[in-house]
Design an enzyme around this catalytic site. Structure first.
Site, PDB file in Angstrom:
ATOM      1  CG  ASN A  94      -1.514   1.330   1.534  1.00 50.30           C
ATOM      2  OD1 ASN A  94      -2.474   1.753   0.892  1.00 50.30           O
ATOM      3  ND2 ASN A  94      -0.944   2.045   2.511  1.00 50.30           N
ATOM      4  CB  SER A 146      -3.728   5.031  -8.534  1.00 53.71           C
ATOM      5  OG  SER A 146      -4.382   6.247  -8.837  1.00 53.71           O
ATOM      6  CE1 TYR A 159       0.391   7.817  -6.498  1.00 60.71           C
ATOM      7  CE2 TYR A 159      -1.358   8.107  -8.119  1.00 60.71           C
ATOM      8  CZ  TYR A 159      -0.935   7.703  -6.865  1.00 60.71           C
ATOM      9  OH  TYR A 159      -1.843   7.171  -5.971  1.00 60.71           O
ATOM     10  CE  LYS A 163       0.074   4.235  -6.583  1.00 62.22           C
ATOM     11  NZ  LYS A 163       0.157   3.331  -5.430  1.00 62.22           N
ATOM     12  CB  ILE A 192      -9.306   7.589  -1.248  1.00 66.63           C
ATOM     13  CG1 ILE A 192      -9.581   6.543  -2.347  1.00 66.63           C
ATOM     14  CG2 ILE A 192      -9.693   7.046   0.126  1.00 66.63           C
ATOM     15  CD1 ILE A 192     -11.011   6.091  -2.494  1.00 66.63           C
TER      16      ILE A 192
HETATM   17  P1  NAP Z   1      -1.170   8.831   2.684  1.00 63.95           P
HETATM   18  O1  NAP Z   1      -2.347   9.210   3.505  1.00 63.95           O
HETATM   19  O2  NAP Z   1      -0.253   9.896   2.196  1.00 63.95           O
HETATM   20  O3  NAP Z   1      -0.340   7.726   3.471  1.00 63.95           O
HETATM   21  C1  NAP Z   1       0.811   7.188   2.877  1.00 63.95           C
HETATM   22  C2  NAP Z   1       1.330   6.051   3.723  1.00 63.95           C
HETATM   23  O4  NAP Z   1       2.496   5.545   3.059  1.00 63.95           O
HETATM   24  C3  NAP Z   1       1.745   6.513   5.114  1.00 63.95           C
HETATM   25  O5  NAP Z   1       1.347   5.547   6.061  1.00 63.95           O
HETATM   26  C4  NAP Z   1       3.268   6.570   5.007  1.00 63.95           C
HETATM   27  O6  NAP Z   1       3.917   6.213   6.220  1.00 63.95           O
HETATM   28  C5  NAP Z   1       3.544   5.470   4.006  1.00 63.95           C
HETATM   29  N1  NAP Z   1       4.851   5.640   3.394  1.00 63.95           N
HETATM   30  C6  NAP Z   1       5.330   6.684   2.671  1.00 63.95           C
HETATM   31  N2  NAP Z   1       6.602   6.480   2.353  1.00 63.95           N
HETATM   32  C7  NAP Z   1       6.952   5.283   2.885  1.00 63.95           C
HETATM   33  C8  NAP Z   1       8.148   4.512   2.886  1.00 63.95           C
HETATM   34  N3  NAP Z   1       9.251   4.961   2.275  1.00 63.95           N
HETATM   35  N4  NAP Z   1       8.140   3.313   3.509  1.00 63.95           N
HETATM   36  C9  NAP Z   1       7.041   2.867   4.141  1.00 63.95           C
HETATM   37  N5  NAP Z   1       5.878   3.554   4.185  1.00 63.95           N
HETATM   38  C10 NAP Z   1       5.846   4.748   3.551  1.00 63.95           C
HETATM   39  O7  NAP Z   1      -1.625   8.057   1.371  1.00 63.95           O
HETATM   40  P2  NAP Z   1      -2.975   7.242   1.065  1.00 63.95           P
HETATM   41  O8  NAP Z   1      -3.896   8.162   0.369  1.00 63.95           O
HETATM   42  O9  NAP Z   1      -3.427   6.488   2.266  1.00 63.95           O
HETATM   43  O10 NAP Z   1      -2.414   6.238  -0.047  1.00 63.95           O
HETATM   44  C11 NAP Z   1      -2.163   4.872   0.211  1.00 63.95           C
HETATM   45  C12 NAP Z   1      -1.972   4.172  -1.114  1.00 63.95           C
HETATM   46  O11 NAP Z   1      -3.165   4.342  -1.901  1.00 63.95           O
HETATM   47  C13 NAP Z   1      -0.824   4.750  -1.942  1.00 63.95           C
HETATM   48  O12 NAP Z   1      -0.177   3.729  -2.644  1.00 63.95           O
HETATM   49  C14 NAP Z   1      -1.541   5.664  -2.921  1.00 63.95           C
HETATM   50  O13 NAP Z   1      -0.804   5.855  -4.088  1.00 63.95           O
HETATM   51  C15 NAP Z   1      -2.819   4.880  -3.159  1.00 63.95           C
HETATM   52  N6  NAP Z   1      -3.917   5.690  -3.665  1.00 63.95           N
HETATM   53  C16 NAP Z   1      -4.449   6.707  -2.948  1.00 63.95           C
HETATM   54  C17 NAP Z   1      -5.486   7.450  -3.484  1.00 63.95           C
HETATM   55  C18 NAP Z   1      -6.125   8.579  -2.751  1.00 63.95           C
HETATM   56  O14 NAP Z   1      -7.001   9.257  -3.349  1.00 63.95           O
HETATM   57  N7  NAP Z   1      -5.796   8.853  -1.497  1.00 63.95           N
HETATM   58  C19 NAP Z   1      -5.994   7.131  -4.760  1.00 63.95           C
HETATM   59  C20 NAP Z   1      -5.425   6.094  -5.456  1.00 63.95           C
HETATM   60  C21 NAP Z   1      -4.396   5.361  -4.910  1.00 63.95           C
HETATM   61  P3  NAP Z   1       4.798   7.244   7.122  1.00 63.95           P
HETATM   62  O15 NAP Z   1       3.981   8.501   7.291  1.00 63.95           O
HETATM   63  O16 NAP Z   1       5.010   6.475   8.377  1.00 63.95           O
HETATM   64  O17 NAP Z   1       6.063   7.491   6.365  1.00 63.95           O
END
Ligand code: NAP
Length: 252
Positions: A94, A146, A159, A163, A192
């Site tokens: 994730n 994504s 990005y 993905k 999201i």
């Molecule tokens: P988020 O709120 O920014 O959270 C990102 C998470 O990734 C945090 O827990 C962060 O942990 C962790 N992370 C970042 N760098 C890291 C590293 N080097 N090693 C380990 N963990 C790391 O993002 P999110 O929206 O929950 O996204 C989660 C996933 O869903 C991602 O792959 C994102 O691309 C995908 N996604 C999100 C959306 C959306 O609309 N939000 C849409 C499509 C896909 P720390 O803070 O502890 O570093």
């Protein structure tokens, strides 16, 4: 059964860890920077044991590792096995970042960092998990892609490429391991409500929302329930699929 969720300290990963714990999976929470949030999540999960009628005590621990660093990934898997006394059966890849910019202005560093964290980490973690899964003839791998990987997004060449790469990886791995009762699927979330999307300005947000048939952003829990569906050991004939959790954004 033990689940590892990468990047579980915040957002979607956090919701996935909670959903799996509520459904009696033991959970290994990976984080990189957000120690306090990871500790709070662990406390919340262990607290479920106090209010549950289930005879099973859910185990949970946090593991700091930058999943974009292959050595840290190897160490994390060793630590997880040592702590839980078993290997990972459910892997949720994730962790992800954005470094958006128009292609002409995108720095090489931002290209490389996004590809490394979003795509290479999936290879590093899957490679570590799959050996024991193959030996045990059971595994569930769920990769968070994504809609940007399906239809592209301006300002997100790095990005979107990472993905889309995850989708190709998912299908290749699904073909390699289907005969060992290991399924590999991807989820393509739309828009999201997490820290990642909070960064966008209000105008961009309202423009995106107006293009979503459901007329609203999704929640991290919407994605978490889809992960649970693929993680469930009753689902053993669905593999190599990409499920969009996007309020209808990418339907054709
Ligand atoms: P988020 O709120 O920014 O959270 C990102 C998470 O990734 C945090 O827990 C962060 O942990 C962790 N992370 C970042 N760098 C890291 C590293 N080097 N090693 C380990 N963990 C790391 O993002 P999110 O929206 O929950 O996204 C989660 C996933 O869903 C991602 O792959 C994102 O691309 C995908 N996604 C999100 C959306 C959306 O609309 N939000 C849409 C499509 C896909 P720390 O803070 O502890 O570093």
């Amino acid at each position: 059964m033990l689940a590892l969720i990468t990047g579980a300290s915040r957002g979607i990963g956090r919701a996935v860890a909670l959903e799996l714990a509520k459904n009696n999976y033991d959970v290994a929470i990976n984080f990189n920077n957000s120690l306090e949030s990871a500790e709070n999540l662990k406390a919340e999960i262990l607290n479920l044991n106090l209010n549950s009628n289930s005879s099973k005590n859910i185990k949970c621990e946090i593991f700091k590792a930058n999943v974009g660093n292959p050595d840290e990934v190897v160490n994390m898997f060793a630590e997880i096995k040592k702590y839980f006394g078993e290997s990972v059966s459910i892997l949720v890849n994730n962790a992800g970042i954005t470094r958006d910019n128009l292609l002409m202005r995108m720095k090489l560093e931002d290209w490389n960092n996004v590809i490394n964290l979003n795509l290479n980490s999936v290879f590093y973690c899957t490679k570590e998990a799959i050996r024991d899964m193959a030996k045990n003839k059971f595994g569930r791998i769920i990769n968070i892609s994504s809609v940007s990987g399906l239809i592209g997004n301006p300002g997100q060449a790095n990005y979107s490429a990472s993905k889309a790469g995850i989708i190709g990886f998912t299908k290749a791995a699904a073909r390699e391991y289907a005969s060992r009762n290991i399924t590999v699927n991807a989820i393509a979330p739309g828009f999201i409500d997490t820290d990642m999307t909070q960064k966008l300005n209000e105008k961009i947000k309202s423009d995106i929302i107006s293009s979503i048939p459901a007329g609203k952003m999704g929640s991290p829990e919407d994605v978490a329930r889809a992960v649970l569906f693929f993680a469930n050991d009753l689902n053993n004939y669905i593999t190599g699929q990409v499920l969009a959790v996007d309020g209808g954004l990418t339907m054709c």
